[in-house]
Scaffold this motif. Structure first.
Motif, PDB file in Angstrom:
ATOM      1  N   THR A 118      -6.340  11.892   3.753  1.00  0.00           N
ATOM      2  CA  THR A 118      -6.750  11.522   2.399  1.00  0.00           C
ATOM      3  C   THR A 118      -7.403  12.707   1.694  1.00  0.00           C
ATOM      4  O   THR A 118      -7.134  12.979   0.516  1.00  0.00           O
ATOM      5  CB  THR A 118      -7.700  10.306   2.438  1.00  0.00           C
ATOM      6  OG1 THR A 118      -6.998   9.195   2.984  1.00  0.00           O
ATOM      7  CG2 THR A 118      -8.214   9.955   1.057  1.00  0.00           C
ATOM      8  N   GLN A 156      -5.888   5.001  -1.315  1.00  0.00           N
ATOM      9  CA  GLN A 156      -5.747   4.288  -0.050  1.00  0.00           C
ATOM     10  C   GLN A 156      -6.171   2.830  -0.216  1.00  0.00           C
ATOM     11  O   GLN A 156      -5.487   1.916   0.213  1.00  0.00           O
ATOM     12  CB  GLN A 156      -6.628   4.972   1.012  1.00  0.00           C
ATOM     13  CG  GLN A 156      -6.563   4.313   2.369  1.00  0.00           C
ATOM     14  CD  GLN A 156      -7.069   5.240   3.470  1.00  0.00           C
ATOM     15  OE1 GLN A 156      -7.404   6.389   3.230  1.00  0.00           O
ATOM     16  NE2 GLN A 156      -7.108   4.737   4.666  1.00  0.00           N
ATOM     17  N   ASP A 183      -0.980   6.723  -0.519  1.00  0.00           N
ATOM     18  CA  ASP A 183      -1.908   6.774   0.610  1.00  0.00           C
ATOM     19  C   ASP A 183      -1.884   5.427   1.334  1.00  0.00           C
ATOM     20  O   ASP A 183      -2.430   4.444   0.850  1.00  0.00           O
ATOM     21  CB  ASP A 183      -3.319   7.111   0.113  1.00  0.00           C
ATOM     22  CG  ASP A 183      -4.209   7.670   1.221  1.00  0.00           C
ATOM     23  OD1 ASP A 183      -3.869   7.485   2.404  1.00  0.00           O
ATOM     24  OD2 ASP A 183      -5.236   8.283   0.899  1.00  0.00           O
ATOM     25  N   GLU A 184      -1.230   5.394   2.468  1.00  0.00           N
ATOM     26  CA  GLU A 184      -1.076   4.198   3.297  1.00  0.00           C
ATOM     27  C   GLU A 184      -0.520   2.989   2.545  1.00  0.00           C
ATOM     28  O   GLU A 184      -1.155   1.937   2.489  1.00  0.00           O
ATOM     29  CB  GLU A 184      -2.389   3.860   3.985  1.00  0.00           C
ATOM     30  CG  GLU A 184      -2.639   4.853   5.091  1.00  0.00           C
ATOM     31  CD  GLU A 184      -3.800   4.462   5.977  1.00  0.00           C
ATOM     32  OE1 GLU A 184      -4.041   3.260   6.131  1.00  0.00           O
ATOM     33  OE2 GLU A 184      -4.431   5.365   6.513  1.00  0.00           O
TER      34      GLU A 184
END
Ligand SMILES: Nc1ncnc2c1ncn2[C@@H]1O[C@H](COP(=O)(O)OP(=O)(O)OP(=O)(O)O)[C@@H](O)[C@H]1O
Ligand SMILES: [Mg+2]
Lengths: 246, 270
Positions: free
Chosen positions: B44, B85, B162-163
């Protein structure tokens, strides 16, 4: 927390603060009030929070005191002029009024700042519960205090979200202000939402059950607490006798 | 041609914690790249450096040859879109349409262009039906798609996810794959951070492995998932199908179900 002063029971520390407040209000003049401040600087350093104490004091109280000083000194007119230049005139009464007022503010606030620096919230809550306040009451206080760092973190997060979507947040005061205003709505809303979720999580774990609760965290008054309280009490009684009956 | 480049980038958080160290990465337009690595590896942090939410402590981040240190995050956001995220860190409007339209609005487009981009992004993310809803009325997995749509609507050259796979069901994962393909086909670069090794093995060629603040490997998925030393060092696991191939001593670097099926068929036939 290894410091002996920090380990004192919260109400012991609070009684020191109370004694200082009463002393400050009962004592005439301003010299003794002003001398409370250097004493607390020393106490703060002995308690291991010296630098934090000074920085908290300068950031919060100092500005306020300066403001009051300037305001009172120059704006309360009276007969006795001490000093004058152009439109600025310093009057004797104004100077004295501001000395009286700021000395009290400085004394009381330095004791309070010291208290909050050496007393973890956890200890404070524990002592309040022990003293018979309900868990609900202490929870409200606790979550309010918690809200401040939480909101700080949240406002940083929202700022990041806005920056990365094209809102300019760096630069002049005007730009910062423009970024700040649209943030307020989501900030308050998210805070409320987070608190709601926390309440649900607490309820799910029987927070409002009416049974007696045990506490994992334990602390109790030690001999040194009784000693400190006794010394303060006796000292204060002597002060009252000296001030009013002698 | 290299569009985004990280040159020997290190970053230390204000609290003194160094999160990434000597990172080197390069991305061309139209690429789809996965970044994998255990929790706290610095993924991240690395991507936040790409969109200038963070500025390198040392080293440089170049976009189209220009150093991001000269620009604000808002300026870089025209080129690099970052999907957070945690969707709740990103969402701050009270209806989904406003959330999606927020980015293009800040790009000073005309009202009709804003609307067109927002609606198109919403459609790609399967959100057309919910535009009036409050984001918090949708479940986590769909909130993630709101944030993806919000970034797609900004029409940036680079899109960082992000994820996106966390907590997604099969249908949502399929939607995600289609989305990534659609975007790369348009010449955009999509960088995806994920903990889902199956997802990486099935859908990515280029994989960047991060561990302990550094890039350990930048290679194709097959090479990464059959390098046991690398996997051990980065605490990553092989995809299940590769584990099976390994246990069966098939001596073939299999990473997808299809490859396994044809390997078994070949063996049965011979
Ligand atoms: N704001 C911050 N201040 C200080 N340290 C931080 C901050 N944000 C992250 N870190 C630390 O930096 C390290 C790398 O964090 P990062 O979020 O980049 O990891 P990650 O690879 O994305 O992990 P995950 O898979 O859990 O998302 C972690 O040890 C984390 O605790
Ligand atoms: Mg991460």
């Amino acid at each position: 927390m290894t410091n002996a002063i920090q380990k004192l029971y919260p109400s012991t520390k609070m009684s020191i603060v109370l004694a200082v407040i009463l002393f400050t209000l009962m004592m005439p003049g301003y010299i003794s009030q002003y001398s409370v401040f250097p004493i607390f600087i020393i106490i703060a350093f002995i308690s291991g929070v010296g630098t934090k104490f000074l920085s908290a004091f300068i950031k919060s109280i100092f500005v306020l005191v300066l403001f009051i000083f300037v305001f009172q000194c120059f704006l309360i007119p009276s007969d006795t002029v001490i000093w004058s230049k152009g439109i600025l005139t310093l009057y004797k009464e104004g100077l004295e009024a501001s000395l009286l007022m700021t000395s009290k503010i400085i004394a009381i606030s330095s004791s309070l700042i010291w208290f909050f620096l050496v007393t973890p919230i956890k200890d404070m809550m524990f002592a309040l519960e022990k003293a018979g306040f309900s868990k609900k009451f202490t929870f409200v206080i606790y979550s309010t205090i918690q809200l401040i760092p939480q909101m700080k973190k949240l406002s940083q997060t929202i700022l990041e979200a806005q920056k990365s979507r094209g809102i300019e947040t760096e630069g002049s005061l005007m730009i910062r202000l423009k970024a700040f205003l649209p943030m307020l709505g989501p900030l308050v809303l998210s805070s409320i939402q987070q608190t709601e979720e926390k309440v649900l999580a607490l309820e799910a774990r029987a927070f409002s059950a009416t049974v007696r609760k045990s506490s994992y965290y334990q602390m109790s008054k030690k001999p040194v607490d009784y000693l400190v309280i006794s010394v303060i009490f006796i000292g204060f009684m002597i002060f009252v006798w000296w001030r009013f009956f002698k | 041609m290299t569009f985004l480049q990280l040159k020997d980038v290190s970053f230390t958080y204000p609290n003194g914690f160094q999160a990434v160290q000597h990172i080197n990465m390069q991305f061309d337009l139209g690429e789809s790249v996965a970044i994998i690595g255990q929790n706290g590896a610095g993924k991240t942090t690395t991507v936040k450096l790409m969109n200038a939410l963070l500025k390198p402590t040392s080293g440089e981040v170049l976009i189209n040859g220009e150093n991001t240190s000269k620009f604000t995050t808002a300026q870089v956001s025209k080129k690099v879109g970052y999907v957070f995220q945690n969707p709740d860190d990103q969402i701050f409007h009270s209806d989904i349409y406003s959330e999606i339209a927020f980015g293009p609005k800040n790009q000073k487009l005309s009202a009709s262009e804003v609307k067109e981009k927002a609606l198109h992004a919403a459609e790609l993310c399967g959100l057309t039906k919910w535009l009036e809803e409050h984001p918090y009325n949708l479940p986590y997995a769909m909130r993630k798609f709101i944030t993806i749509a919000a970034v797609i609507a900004m029409d940036t050259d680079i899109i960082i996810l992000d994820e996106p796979t966390a907590g997604q069901d099969r249908h949502a994962t399929k939607l995600l794959v289609d989305l990534i393909n659609h975007l790369t086909a348009q010449g955009k670069t999509v960088i995806t951070i994920t903990h889902d090794m199956e997802f990486v093995a099935n859908h990515f060629n280029r994989v960047i492995v991060m561990a302990e603040k550094q890039v350990l490997r930048d290679a194709n998925a097959r090479e990464v998932f059959w390098d046991h030393e690398l996997l051990g060092k980065s605490h990553l696991k092989q995809p299940y199908i590769s584990q099976l191939a390994y246990s069966l001593n098939l001596n073939e670097p299999i990473i997808t179900l299809d490859e396994m099926v044809s390997a078994i068929k070949r063996r049965i036939n011979s």
